[in-house]
Design a protein around this motif. Structure first.
Motif, short mmCIF file in Angstrom:
data_model
loop_
_atom_site.label_atom_id
_atom_site.label_comp_id
_atom_site.label_asym_id
_atom_site.label_seq_id
_atom_site.Cartn_x
_atom_site.Cartn_y
_atom_site.Cartn_z
N ALA A 16 33.69 22.77 50.48
CA ALA A 16 34.07 23.26 51.83
C ALA A 16 33.06 24.05 52.35
O ALA A 16 32.91 23.96 53.62
CB ALA A 16 35.39 24.31 51.60
N ALA A 17 32.25 24.81 51.68
CA ALA A 17 31.10 25.69 52.32
C ALA A 17 30.12 24.83 52.82
O ALA A 17 29.65 25.02 53.93
CB ALA A 17 30.56 26.64 51.49
N ARG A 18 29.92 23.63 52.06
CA ARG A 18 28.87 22.68 52.25
C ARG A 18 29.31 21.80 53.72
O ARG A 18 28.54 21.40 54.69
CB ARG A 18 28.67 21.64 51.25
CG ARG A 18 28.22 22.20 50.15
CD ARG A 18 27.74 21.15 49.04
NE ARG A 18 27.16 21.72 47.91
CZ ARG A 18 26.84 20.96 46.74
NH1 ARG A 18 27.41 19.99 46.64
NH2 ARG A 18 26.38 21.62 45.83
N ALA A 19 30.59 21.68 53.89
CA ALA A 19 31.22 20.98 55.04
C ALA A 19 31.23 21.64 56.43
O ALA A 19 31.46 21.06 57.34
CB ALA A 19 32.62 20.55 54.62
N GLY A 20 30.74 23.14 56.24
CA GLY A 20 30.65 23.82 57.39
C GLY A 20 31.96 24.07 58.06
O GLY A 20 33.10 24.41 57.47
N GLU A 21 32.13 24.12 59.62
CA GLU A 21 33.25 24.37 60.21
C GLU A 21 34.55 23.32 59.86
O GLU A 21 35.58 23.95 59.86
CB GLU A 21 32.96 24.00 61.71
CG GLU A 21 33.84 24.49 62.77
CD GLU A 21 34.21 26.03 62.49
OE1 GLU A 21 35.27 26.67 62.90
OE2 GLU A 21 33.11 26.70 62.26
N HIS A 22 34.22 22.15 59.48
CA HIS A 22 35.20 21.31 59.31
C HIS A 22 35.72 21.60 57.82
O HIS A 22 37.10 21.19 57.55
CB HIS A 22 34.70 19.94 59.19
CG HIS A 22 34.32 19.62 60.49
ND1 HIS A 22 35.04 19.12 61.57
CD2 HIS A 22 33.04 19.34 60.99
CE1 HIS A 22 34.49 19.00 62.46
NE2 HIS A 22 33.11 18.84 62.36
N GLY A 23 35.43 22.34 57.04
CA GLY A 23 35.69 22.67 55.55
C GLY A 23 36.53 24.18 55.70
O GLY A 23 36.98 24.46 54.60
N LYS A 24 36.57 24.70 56.76
CA LYS A 24 37.18 26.20 56.31
C LYS A 24 38.61 25.93 55.97
O LYS A 24 39.01 26.88 55.26
CB LYS A 24 37.06 26.74 58.04
CG LYS A 24 35.96 27.24 58.28
CD LYS A 24 35.65 28.03 59.80
CE LYS A 24 34.39 28.32 60.26
NZ LYS A 24 34.22 29.05 61.35
N GLY A 25 39.42 25.05 56.66
CA GLY A 25 40.87 24.89 56.36
C GLY A 25 40.99 24.82 54.84
O GLY A 25 41.75 25.27 54.18
N PHE A 26 40.09 23.78 54.48
CA PHE A 26 40.09 23.40 52.85
C PHE A 26 39.71 24.49 51.84
O PHE A 26 40.30 24.69 50.87
CB PHE A 26 39.17 22.31 52.44
CG PHE A 26 39.36 21.53 51.57
CD1 PHE A 26 40.61 20.92 51.17
CD2 PHE A 26 38.30 21.49 50.67
CE1 PHE A 26 40.77 20.43 49.84
CE2 PHE A 26 38.20 21.01 49.28
CZ PHE A 26 39.68 20.40 48.88
N ALA A 27 38.90 25.35 52.47
CA ALA A 27 38.54 26.46 51.91
C ALA A 27 39.55 27.56 51.46
O ALA A 27 39.56 28.07 50.45
CB ALA A 27 37.38 27.23 52.35
N VAL A 28 40.36 27.60 52.55
CA VAL A 28 41.66 28.61 52.49
C VAL A 28 42.55 28.15 51.20
O VAL A 28 43.03 28.70 50.38
CB VAL A 28 42.10 28.81 53.69
CG1 VAL A 28 43.47 29.60 53.45
CG2 VAL A 28 41.61 29.47 54.82
N VAL A 29 42.49 26.64 51.28
CA VAL A 29 43.53 25.94 50.26
C VAL A 29 42.84 25.96 48.66
O VAL A 29 43.79 26.47 47.91
CB VAL A 29 43.72 24.33 50.64
CG1 VAL A 29 44.59 23.97 49.41
CG2 VAL A 29 44.33 24.35 51.88
N ALA A 30 41.67 25.95 48.78
CA ALA A 30 40.95 26.05 47.67
C ALA A 30 40.91 27.64 46.99
O ALA A 30 41.32 27.78 45.90
CB ALA A 30 39.47 25.64 47.57
#
Length: 786
Positions: A568-582
């Motif tokens: 998610a961190a690699r995905a940048g802005e698009h991975g923020k929501g996924f980071a919360v889920v993770a």
């Protein structure tokens, strides 16, 4: 009552009852005391364990809730949401406040909403009244504008305002709301929270999920500035990053006067305080934590109270009346005070016998709960009737067994004693009859001796009288032989009774052997039970093995969560929501790991306790069986001694029977000798002087025989007393006195007449002297051959 006056049957019944019941009562009493101690100790341990578990669960609940909001507040998405929602309140919404006409519209719309929608629901749920002006009059222009867009203009009904994602006005706040509302609502639903708030540094609630009456208000000057929500915000503003504050339960008007508790944590960005994240904690979660029934039985209770003494969780026994809502209601009379709750409120920890608030006798553990910054008290109660139900059931069984044993022992003693008493009565009756006959015979002998003395004194009046006296003597000898024969019959009966007693002792030995066999079977059954306990321990160990598998899954889940966060961190802005889920997945994995560890610890403790119980039970049962074996050995030894004694009695009875047979035979020979005396009756004239001496000797022997008859009568009297008691045989003494009087009256008068010379020498000459008045001398040579 004097023990000596009891008959032998009563004595035997009492003796059997004492021998049978005293050891049984003693052993059962010891067993009951030990079991009561064990049951009480187990109940104390169980109450302590349940209280410690619930205390830990409550504390863990607040820790987990706090960690949840702290982690959420540290999420970049939450920081961005606070910034993006707080800015419009200072720009767009603030710009609308200069339009008085628009503000008037907003105010009218909100007054209508509160009057037609909020207040009816408020009255229905709280049963109280509220003035609209007390709410709308304290709303500033910013609050009116925001509430109009998301409450008054929200077409969803009260309680479902969260369904609105995008408002009708196309503003930057509406865009920010559309962007983050679904994220926050999903988080709220996943964690089972009542509501979630974002508050800026000015104390303005810039966002809430459910859009209740507190939305967009100021926690410094708005209508809810004195609530515990405002307290939670003000205290959180003082905290460093990563800390949180919990506001205790209190009535909360926007939630229709339902008791509400709030957890708040500060939100920082680059070391600057932006505002606070606040969650409204649901009471249902605390009720679920405290309401777990494991270890409490059917009527156990866990009481969670605040520092004000009011409930913090609903009760179990009175779940419809004694609830958190009823405890916080105005003028509430709900009171759960008891000695245990007072000690817990004072900060004490311990366990005690307690009468609960509803009159139930309980075993209560009292202590304190650290709900983060709050200090509550908890009382865990076990119903006393349930705790000691097993002990009461055992007591009933023990008394039932004792009463049954007493009845069986008394019945056996009654039958056995009655049989012995019957046999002894028969023997005593026979002996009594024989003693009377011997006494009568002695009296008859004394009378005959007197008659003989008188006949000698009168110089042997006639041969016919002498012959008659001899015939009477013959009759008495025959009677003596008959008495000896009857005595032999009595001895035979006594021998038979002894053999019957020997047979009963042998049967008792057989019964003791069967008891010993039953005792061995009990030992075998206990060994089987211990093996079954071992199987239970094995099953618990297998569950522990399965728990290790859960730990492995948790580890893999954490690893996946970490990898997902990296991606998610690699995905940048698009991975923020996924980071919360993770991150949430990682938190859930951590919680699962903690739960698995607690289960493994509980299984380990359970194995130790089961093994301890098995060893303790085996030790006590082995001890009881050893004591039982000693008692059985003592019973066998006593029965063998009784068997030996009865064998000796039987042998003695046989010897007496043999001697009486000889006496009978001797009596028959005496009768034959008397026949010989009849042949020599012609010589009686020559031995009159000698007959006088013989009569005197017969008198002495009659007295001796009478004395022996009295002794026999006394022995029979003691035997009757032994059988029937001291007050049952007074006639024996009277009989003895009568015999004594007869003996005194039947003394033989010794012959004092001077003997005359008798010159005849042959037997024929003696026959010629029959009928004469010549009395031969005792020194006559004719008597030498006799």
């Amino acid at each position: 009552m004097n023990f000596r006056n009891w008959n032998i049957r009563t004595k035997l019944i009492v003796a059997f009852l004492m021998v049978g019941l005293v050891p049984s009562i003693g052993s059962n009493l010891i067993t009951y005391i030990e079991l009561a101690r064990e049951v009480n100790s187990d109940a104390v341990a169980r109450a302590t364990l349940v209280a410690e578990r619930k205390t830990k669960d409550v504390e863990d609940f607040f820790k987990n809730e706090g960690r949840g909001i702290v982690d959420l507040a540290d999420n970049p998405a939450v920081i961005n949401a606070l910034e993006e929602m707080a800015a419009p309140f200072k720009n767009e919404i603030a710009s609308t406040t200069s339009n008085n006409e628009l503000i008037s519209k907003y105010r009218s719309a909100m007054e209508k909403f509160y009057t037609e929608n909020f207040i009816p629901t408020y009255v229905e749920k709280s049963g109280r009244k509220i003035n609209v002006e007390n709410i709308v009059g304290k709303l500033d222009t910013l609050s009116l504008a925001a509430q109009y867009d998301f409450i008054a203009a929200n077409e969803n009904p009260v309680g479902k305002k969260d369904l609105l994602v995008t408002s009708k006005h196309d503003t930057s706040y509406a865009l920010a709301h559309t962007k983050y509302h679904t994220f926050f609502r999903n988080f709220l639903n996943r964690h089972g929270l009542y509501d979630l708030f974002l508050v800026n540094s000015d104390g303005r609630i810039v966002y809430s999920v459910f859009k209740e009456a507190d939305f967009a208000t100021s926690l410094y000057s708005g209508p809810w500035s004195e609530t515990n929500l405002a307290q939670a915000f003000k205290e959180s503003a003082k905290l460093p990053m990563g800390e949180f504050y919990v506001a205790d339960l209190a009535l909360y008007t926007p939630s229709y006067e339902a008791p509400a508790s709030f957890a708040a944590t500060p939100i920082y960005k680059n070391g600057k305080y932006l505002g606070s994240l606040i969650t409204q904690l649901p009471i249902e979660k605390i009720n679920t934590v405290v309401g777990h029934r494991q270890g409490l039985g059917e009527r156990g209770e866990a009481l969670l109270n605040g520092s004000d003494g009011k409930l913090r969780a609903d009760t179990f026994r009175n779940k419809t009346t004694h609830t958190v809502a009823s405890a916080f209601a105005p003028n509430s009379k709900i009171d759960v005070a008891s000695d245990a709750t007072r000690k817990a409120k004072a900060g004490e920890n311990g366990i005690m016998a307690n009468v609960s608030y509803d009159g139930v006798k309980t075993l209560a553990y009292y202590g304190t709960v650290k709900a983060h910054n709050l200090t509550w008290s908890i009382v865990t109660e076990l119903d006393e009737n349930e705790v000691f139900q097993t002990l009461k059931s055992l007591s009933f069984k023990i008394w039932s067994i004792l009463l049954t044993c007493a009845f069986l022992i008394a019945t056996f003693a009654f039958i056995f004693g009655n049989n012995i008493a019957k046999n002894l009565r028969s023997i005593s009756a026979i002996l009594n009859k024989s003693s009377n006959e011997v006494s009568a015979a002695s009296s008859s002998s004394a009378s005959s001796a007197t008659e003989l003395s008188e006949a000698t004194t009168e110089q042997a009046a006639s041969l016919q009288e002498t012959m008659a006296s001899v015939e009477e003597i013959s009759a008495m000898v025959s009677q003596n032989a008959e008495s000896a024969s009857k005595t032999k019959n009595a001895v035979d009966a006594n021998q038979k009774a002894s053999e019957d007693g020997l047979k009963s002792v042998n049967e008792m030995l057989s019964a003791i052997g069967e008891i010993k066999q039953t005792n061995d079977e009990i030992l075998t059954q206990m060994e089987t039970s211990n093996k079954e306990f071992g199987e239970i321990v094995k099953i618990i160990s297998e569950i522990g093995t399965k728990t290790n598998v859960i730990n492995e899954i948790v580890f893999q889940t954490k690893l996946l969560s970490f990898n997902a966060s990296v991606e998610a961190a690699r995905a940048g802005e698009h991975g923020k929501g996924f980071a919360v889920v993770a991150e949430e997945v990682g938190n859930l994995a951590q919680m699962s790991g903690n739960a698995a560890k607690e289960i493994r610890d509980m299984l380990s403790d359970s194995i130790k306790k089961v093994n301890a119980i098995v060893e303790h039970t085996k030790s006590r049962v082995d001890h009881l069986i050893e004591v039982g074996k000693d008692k059985i050995t003592m019973g066998q030894s006593t029965a063998q001694k009784c068997q030996q004694s009865l064998n000796e009695i039987t042998e003695n009875a046989r010897s007496v029977a043999s001697m009486i047979t000889e006496i009978t035979h001797a009596s028959k020979e005496q009768a034959q000798g008397i026949q010989e005396i009849n042949k020599a009756i012609s010589q009686l004239d020559q031995v009159t002087q000698q007959n006088s001496a013989v009569a005197q000797q017969s008198s002495t022997q009659a007295e001796h025989l009478n004395s022996e008859a009295n002794a026999l009568s006394n022995a029979v009297s003691r035997l009757v007393t032994l059988v029937d008691g001291y007050d049952k045989a007074p006639h024996m003494e009277e009989s003895k006195n009568d015999h004594h009087n007869d003996r005194e009256s039947n003394r033989v008068i010794p012959l004092v007449q001077k003997a005359k010379t008798f010159k005849g020498r042959a037997v024929g000459a003696t026959k010629k002297a029959v009928g004469s008045s010549v009395v031969p001398s005792s020194s006559d040579p004719n008597f030498e051959e006799f």
